[in-house]
Motif scaffolding. Structure first.
Motif, PDB file in Angstrom:
ATOM      1  N   LEU A 170       3.193  -2.913 -36.432  1.00 21.88           N
ATOM      2  CA  LEU A 170       2.359  -2.221 -35.450  1.00 21.88           C
ATOM      3  C   LEU A 170       0.899  -2.324 -35.866  1.00 21.88           C
ATOM      4  O   LEU A 170       0.505  -1.766 -36.889  1.00 21.88           O
ATOM      5  CB  LEU A 170       2.778  -0.757 -35.348  1.00 21.88           C
ATOM      6  CG  LEU A 170       4.247  -0.501 -34.977  1.00 21.88           C
ATOM      7  CD1 LEU A 170       4.626   0.954 -35.257  1.00 21.88           C
ATOM      8  CD2 LEU A 170       4.507  -0.852 -33.520  1.00 21.88           C
ATOM      9  N   CYS A 171       0.098  -3.033 -35.098  1.00 17.67           N
ATOM     10  CA  CYS A 171      -1.338  -3.183 -35.336  1.00 17.67           C
ATOM     11  C   CYS A 171      -1.596  -3.754 -36.727  1.00 17.67           C
ATOM     12  O   CYS A 171      -1.394  -4.935 -36.953  1.00 17.67           O
ATOM     13  CB  CYS A 171      -2.062  -1.855 -35.101  1.00 17.67           C
ATOM     14  SG  CYS A 171      -3.848  -2.046 -34.848  1.00 17.67           S
ATOM     15  N   LEU A 172      -2.028  -2.946 -37.694  1.00 21.73           N
ATOM     16  CA  LEU A 172      -2.201  -3.452 -39.059  1.00 21.73           C
ATOM     17  C   LEU A 172      -0.909  -4.094 -39.558  1.00 21.73           C
ATOM     18  O   LEU A 172      -0.937  -5.102 -40.263  1.00 21.73           O
ATOM     19  CB  LEU A 172      -2.624  -2.310 -39.988  1.00 21.73           C
ATOM     20  CG  LEU A 172      -2.756  -2.656 -41.475  1.00 21.73           C
ATOM     21  CD1 LEU A 172      -3.862  -3.677 -41.707  1.00 21.73           C
ATOM     22  CD2 LEU A 172      -2.998  -1.397 -42.300  1.00 21.73           C
ATOM     23  N   MET A 215      -1.719   1.492 -25.321  1.00 21.63           N
ATOM     24  CA  MET A 215      -2.843   1.996 -26.102  1.00 21.63           C
ATOM     25  C   MET A 215      -3.240   0.967 -27.166  1.00 21.63           C
ATOM     26  O   MET A 215      -2.393   0.420 -27.870  1.00 21.63           O
ATOM     27  CB  MET A 215      -2.452   3.322 -26.772  1.00 21.63           C
ATOM     28  CG  MET A 215      -3.436   3.853 -27.800  1.00 21.63           C
ATOM     29  SD  MET A 215      -5.131   4.076 -27.204  1.00 21.63           S
ATOM     30  CE  MET A 215      -4.886   5.176 -25.808  1.00 21.63           C
ATOM     31  N   GLU A 216      -4.543   0.718 -27.262  1.00 23.16           N
ATOM     32  CA  GLU A 216      -5.101  -0.172 -28.294  1.00 23.16           C
ATOM     33  C   GLU A 216      -6.129   0.628 -29.097  1.00 23.16           C
ATOM     34  O   GLU A 216      -6.839   1.469 -28.551  1.00 23.16           O
ATOM     35  CB  GLU A 216      -5.822  -1.357 -27.637  1.00 23.16           C
ATOM     36  CG  GLU A 216      -5.000  -2.121 -26.610  1.00 23.16           C
ATOM     37  CD  GLU A 216      -4.252  -3.300 -27.203  1.00 23.16           C
ATOM     38  OE1 GLU A 216      -4.117  -3.359 -28.449  1.00 23.16           O
ATOM     39  OE2 GLU A 216      -3.813  -4.153 -26.433  1.00 23.16           O
ATOM     40  N   TRP A 217      -6.195   0.336 -30.410  1.00 27.42           N
ATOM     41  CA  TRP A 217      -7.232   0.975 -31.221  1.00 27.42           C
ATOM     42  C   TRP A 217      -7.447   0.083 -32.443  1.00 27.42           C
ATOM     43  O   TRP A 217      -6.895   0.319 -33.510  1.00 27.42           O
ATOM     44  CB  TRP A 217      -6.809   2.378 -31.645  1.00 27.42           C
ATOM     45  CG  TRP A 217      -7.978   3.271 -31.997  1.00 27.42           C
ATOM     46  CD1 TRP A 217      -8.892   3.073 -33.000  1.00 27.42           C
ATOM     47  CD2 TRP A 217      -8.375   4.483 -31.331  1.00 27.42           C
ATOM     48  NE1 TRP A 217      -9.825   4.076 -33.005  1.00 27.42           N
ATOM     49  CE2 TRP A 217      -9.534   4.969 -31.989  1.00 27.42           C
ATOM     50  CE3 TRP A 217      -7.855   5.203 -30.265  1.00 27.42           C
ATOM     51  CZ2 TRP A 217     -10.171   6.145 -31.604  1.00 27.42           C
ATOM     52  CZ3 TRP A 217      -8.498   6.366 -29.889  1.00 27.42           C
ATOM     53  CH2 TRP A 217      -9.650   6.833 -30.552  1.00 27.42           C
ATOM     54  N   GLN A 224      -1.571 -10.668 -28.673  1.00 31.38           N
ATOM     55  CA  GLN A 224      -1.239  -9.247 -28.624  1.00 31.38           C
ATOM     56  C   GLN A 224       0.164  -8.970 -29.157  1.00 31.38           C
ATOM     57  O   GLN A 224       0.449  -7.856 -29.613  1.00 31.38           O
ATOM     58  CB  GLN A 224      -1.348  -8.732 -27.182  1.00 31.38           C
ATOM     59  CG  GLN A 224      -2.766  -8.597 -26.676  1.00 31.38           C
ATOM     60  CD  GLN A 224      -3.451  -7.328 -27.164  1.00 31.38           C
ATOM     61  OE1 GLN A 224      -2.869  -6.515 -27.873  1.00 31.38           O
ATOM     62  NE2 GLN A 224      -4.703  -7.145 -26.775  1.00 31.38           N
ATOM     63  N   ALA A 225       1.022  -9.950 -29.083  1.00 25.91           N
ATOM     64  CA  ALA A 225       2.382  -9.789 -29.604  1.00 25.91           C
ATOM     65  C   ALA A 225       2.935 -11.167 -29.933  1.00 25.91           C
ATOM     66  O   ALA A 225       2.652 -12.142 -29.239  1.00 25.91           O
ATOM     67  CB  ALA A 225       3.285  -9.086 -28.582  1.00 25.91           C
ATOM     68  N   PHE A 226       3.719 -11.218 -31.010  1.00 21.55           N
ATOM     69  CA  PHE A 226       4.338 -12.489 -31.384  1.00 21.55           C
ATOM     70  C   PHE A 226       5.733 -12.242 -31.957  1.00 21.55           C
ATOM     71  O   PHE A 226       6.063 -11.115 -32.356  1.00 21.55           O
ATOM     72  CB  PHE A 226       3.476 -13.256 -32.395  1.00 21.55           C
ATOM     73  CG  PHE A 226       3.315 -12.576 -33.732  1.00 21.55           C
ATOM     74  CD1 PHE A 226       4.265 -12.719 -34.735  1.00 21.55           C
ATOM     75  CD2 PHE A 226       2.200 -11.793 -33.996  1.00 21.55           C
ATOM     76  CE1 PHE A 226       4.116 -12.084 -35.973  1.00 21.55           C
ATOM     77  CE2 PHE A 226       2.029 -11.155 -35.225  1.00 21.55           C
ATOM     78  CZ  PHE A 226       2.999 -11.305 -36.216  1.00 21.55           C
ATOM     79  N   LEU A 238       3.124  -6.486 -33.132  1.00 24.93           N
ATOM     80  CA  LEU A 238       2.406  -5.974 -31.970  1.00 24.93           C
ATOM     81  C   LEU A 238       1.002  -5.566 -32.388  1.00 24.93           C
ATOM     82  O   LEU A 238       0.838  -4.749 -33.304  1.00 24.93           O
ATOM     83  CB  LEU A 238       3.119  -4.743 -31.385  1.00 24.93           C
ATOM     84  CG  LEU A 238       4.612  -4.884 -31.051  1.00 24.93           C
ATOM     85  CD1 LEU A 238       5.147  -3.544 -30.540  1.00 24.93           C
ATOM     86  CD2 LEU A 238       4.842  -5.989 -30.028  1.00 24.93           C
ATOM     87  N   GLN A 239      -0.012  -6.090 -31.731  1.00 19.96           N
ATOM     88  CA  GLN A 239      -1.380  -5.671 -32.013  1.00 19.96           C
ATOM     89  C   GLN A 239      -1.662  -4.284 -31.439  1.00 19.96           C
ATOM     90  O   GLN A 239      -2.572  -3.584 -31.879  1.00 19.96           O
ATOM     91  CB  GLN A 239      -2.365  -6.690 -31.426  1.00 19.96           C
ATOM     92  CG  GLN A 239      -3.827  -6.371 -31.660  1.00 19.96           C
ATOM     93  CD  GLN A 239      -4.178  -6.319 -33.136  1.00 19.96           C
ATOM     94  OE1 GLN A 239      -4.343  -7.334 -33.781  1.00 19.96           O
ATOM     95  NE2 GLN A 239      -4.266  -5.104 -33.692  1.00 19.96           N
ATOM     96  N   PHE A 240      -0.861  -3.861 -30.481  1.00 19.87           N
ATOM     97  CA  PHE A 240      -1.097  -2.597 -29.771  1.00 19.87           C
ATOM     98  C   PHE A 240      -0.223  -1.469 -30.325  1.00 19.87           C
ATOM     99  O   PHE A 240       0.512  -1.660 -31.301  1.00 19.87           O
ATOM    100  CB  PHE A 240      -0.872  -2.784 -28.267  1.00 19.87           C
ATOM    101  CG  PHE A 240       0.428  -3.454 -27.901  1.00 19.87           C
ATOM    102  CD1 PHE A 240       1.554  -2.709 -27.601  1.00 19.87           C
ATOM    103  CD2 PHE A 240       0.521  -4.841 -27.851  1.00 19.87           C
ATOM    104  CE1 PHE A 240       2.750  -3.322 -27.245  1.00 19.87           C
ATOM    105  CE2 PHE A 240       1.711  -5.460 -27.500  1.00 19.87           C
ATOM    106  CZ  PHE A 240       2.826  -4.707 -27.204  1.00 19.87           C
TER     107      PHE A 240
END
Length: 228
Positions: free
Chosen positions: A87-89, A134-136, A159-161, A170-172
């Protein structure tokens, strides 16, 4: 099911992921990497690894020495074949361990953004054609070697791979619950600057009712896929 959750800072956990795991009576091992007494469990009996978000960069080992051990652990998890969700990081950490470059993007992305779901082939997870989440975040990454892009946006192509059948980044933030988003709006209001890619507190708060529940449901569907 035995799930390991890697947490990078006390205020940013796995959110709805943990609610879903509890609903499915999973055994949960939460590893607080920011606690000097953390222990990384052996991977032999781990079914799912969830790597949470955080405000730090993957390059910040000098400030967060545990990043080195975490990176090695993630590499072992990739090689072990267990299911992994970043998730994100967390997605950036997976990407880096697969040889991708992680760097600052030309603009931030904070708020609710519509993404385009892609369908590389029948063997990958399929997101809706469009969905709002949501993105941050400020950083981005190249598509890792061997990965397939699952979702994209105009400002952040990756954004996702997915890598293989059981690794998804997931970048989000579909894991953020309504309460967590309200916390971020309140305690990190200084990040909500009048800049491209950053929405105001009012816009983000209005989006909670419209989008947060659907994003959590999207995450639940993804966790089912990874658990199969």
């Amino acid at each position: 099911m035995h799930a390991v959750i890697l947490e990078h800072i006390e205020y940013e956990g796995s959110g709805y992921c943990e609610q879903w795991l509890q609903l499915h009576t999973a055994e949960i091992s939460r590893v607080q990497l920011y606690n000097e007494h953390y222990i990384l469990p052996g991977l032999a009996h781990v079914d799912l690894l969830i790597i949470c978000g955080g405000p730090m960069s993957i390059h910040d080992e000098h400030e967060h020495p545990w990043l080195s051990a975490e990176k090695a652990y993630i590499r072992q998890a990739i090689d072990s074949g267990c299911a992994i969700l970043g998730l994100c990081l967390g997605a950036q950490l997976i990407a880096s361990q697969c040889g991708a470059e992680i760097r600052r993007n030309h603009q931030a992305e904070i708020g609710w953004f519509e993404l385009t779901g892609l369908s590389p082939d029948a063997d990958t997870y399929r997101f809706p054609d469009t969905f709002t989440v949501m993105e941050w975040h400020y950083d981005t990454f190249d598509l890792p070697a061997g990965a397939k892009r699952l979702a994209s946006s105009p400002s952040y192509e990756n954004q996702a791979f997915q890598i293989g059948r059981r690794i998804i980044g997931l970048q989000f933030h579909p894991e953020m619950t309504s309460a967590e988003i309200q916390y971020f709006i309140r305690d990190f209001s200084w990040e909500l600057k009048a800049e491209p890619g950053i929405q105001s507190a009012d816009v983000i708060e209005r989006g909670i009712t419209a989008y947060a529940g659907a994003a959590n449901k999207l995450l639940a569907d993804l966790l089912v896929y990874l658990s199969e």
